[in-house]
Design a protein around this motif. Sequence first.
Motif, PDB file in Angstrom:
ATOM      1  N   ILE A 303       0.845  -1.189   0.000  1.00 14.50           N
ATOM      2  CA  ILE A 303       0.000   0.000   0.000  1.00 14.50           C
ATOM      3  C   ILE A 303       0.882   1.242   0.000  1.00 14.50           C
ATOM      4  O   ILE A 303       2.017   1.219   0.496  1.00 14.50           O
ATOM      5  CB  ILE A 303      -0.935   0.024   1.226  1.00 14.50           C
ATOM      6  N   PRO A 304       0.396   2.354  -0.548  1.00 16.57           N
ATOM      7  CA  PRO A 304       1.159   3.602  -0.481  1.00 16.57           C
ATOM      8  C   PRO A 304       1.213   4.112   0.956  1.00 16.57           C
ATOM      9  O   PRO A 304       0.297   3.856   1.752  1.00 16.57           O
ATOM     10  CB  PRO A 304       0.361   4.566  -1.370  1.00 16.57           C
ATOM     11  N   VAL A 305       2.249   4.811   1.282  1.00 22.70           N
ATOM     12  CA  VAL A 305       2.395   5.367   2.626  1.00 22.70           C
ATOM     13  C   VAL A 305       1.230   6.294   2.948  1.00 22.70           C
ATOM     14  O   VAL A 305       0.769   6.369   4.105  1.00 22.70           O
ATOM     15  CB  VAL A 305       3.750   6.105   2.754  1.00 22.70           C
ATOM     16  N   SER A 318      16.859   0.256   2.522  1.00 24.91           N
ATOM     17  CA  SER A 318      16.786  -0.357   1.199  1.00 24.91           C
ATOM     18  C   SER A 318      16.740  -1.883   1.279  1.00 24.91           C
ATOM     19  O   SER A 318      16.135  -2.546   0.444  1.00 24.91           O
ATOM     20  CB  SER A 318      17.987   0.078   0.352  1.00 24.91           C
ATOM     21  N   GLY A 319      17.377  -2.448   2.301  1.00 26.01           N
ATOM     22  CA  GLY A 319      17.373  -3.894   2.448  1.00 26.01           C
ATOM     23  C   GLY A 319      16.167  -4.432   3.191  1.00 26.01           C
ATOM     24  O   GLY A 319      16.064  -5.627   3.426  1.00 26.01           O
ATOM     25  N   MET A 350      12.992   6.961   9.913  1.00 27.59           N
ATOM     26  CA  MET A 350      13.951   6.175   9.134  1.00 27.59           C
ATOM     27  C   MET A 350      13.459   6.162   7.696  1.00 27.59           C
ATOM     28  O   MET A 350      12.265   6.390   7.445  1.00 27.59           O
ATOM     29  CB  MET A 350      14.033   4.735   9.675  1.00 27.59           C
ATOM     30  N   PRO A 351      14.337   5.902   6.734  1.00 30.34           N
ATOM     31  CA  PRO A 351      13.893   5.863   5.344  1.00 30.34           C
ATOM     32  C   PRO A 351      12.970   4.676   5.048  1.00 30.34           C
ATOM     33  O   PRO A 351      13.355   3.519   5.260  1.00 30.34           O
ATOM     34  CB  PRO A 351      15.213   5.745   4.550  1.00 30.34           C
ATOM     35  N   ILE A 352      11.758   4.974   4.615  1.00 29.21           N
ATOM     36  CA  ILE A 352      10.755   3.940   4.351  1.00 29.21           C
ATOM     37  C   ILE A 352      11.029   3.278   3.000  1.00 29.21           C
ATOM     38  O   ILE A 352      11.257   3.955   1.993  1.00 29.21           O
ATOM     39  CB  ILE A 352       9.330   4.535   4.362  1.00 29.21           C
TER      40      ILE A 352
END
Length: 359
Positions: A303-305, A318-319, A350-352
């Motif tokens: 789903i979109p954020v 990224s991982g 944090m980067p989603i």
Amino acid sequence: MAAKKQTAQKQPGKHRKPRRLTARTARARTAARSAAGLTAAAAASVGVIADPGSADAAQNRPTTPSQARAEIDRLYQQSERETQDYDQATTRLRALQRRADEDRTRLARGQAALESTRTALGAVAAAQYRTGAFTESFRLAFSGSPDRFLAQAGALNQVTQAEKHVLDQYGRQVRALTADRAAAEAAVARASAEQQRLAQAKDRIRSDLAQAQHLLSSLTAADQVSLEKAGSTTPPASTAPAPDAVAAAVVAFAEAQLGKPYAWGAAGPDAYDCSGLTEKAYAAAGISLPRTTYQQVDVGRRIPVSQLAPGDLVFYYSGRSHVGIYVGGGKIIHAPHPGAPVRYAPLDSMPISAATRPA
């Protein structure tokens, strides 16, 4: 003449003949020189390797609080990835151990069946012996060499139909037992290799966390507080209602764990890592999730954020090595890292990398 003799006495050994160099002595001296040369070379090579490494370590060491914070974040993120690898390896190890146990059980059953058939063969063989008609087939069966029996039994035809039935059964059981034994040995070998990988993963995680702890202890108290300001166990001022009973159960479970410590590889009830918390939260709602973030991200639908609702999972980096449970109001509940308890954090702290709705 006396003077010459006195001079000779005052300087003993001046004109002493050199000792003869035997082959053994020559070999000893050569070996000593070689050992000394190798030692010097080894010392030089250690120096060449060690000095640049030490210089690099000193050069890369954080010198400001902001650099230290960045390095601590990097180490925590790295240990999170390694923790997920560890969790995945633990899951594989359990499966391999179950397979090994199943193979051992099947092997024991096969061995018991084989012994039963050998008993039946013994009865037939005894009857043949009494009548003087003991065939080569039975000699092979009792030779103690199943391989030899399997290789030659097909060429033997001097048996009755009843004898053939028993011998065929024995051959099938020998083949099955051989295959089961090979499978059991292979399963044990795979489990052993997985255990070694687990040990290596533990070492890497401990090393990263020790470095992070060392850096954290080098910060001032104010900097340490600043580093941890992105989280709290205090409920946010506003939250959205859960869309259904499943989501409500997931959020309620997560809220009940607030304040419990982080522990890598843990899935409750006293401590959690990030994916252990999400796994158990969904289990409380009656839904089974895999153990690791790598697997959990593929459950349900993406789903979109912008469409996040309480109970959804949010994956980071990224991982996709970290995961939290969205609870509304722009907040998640997650198990962050060692030294930090299960707590609320801003959604964008944090980067989603992905968001999912497992149910």
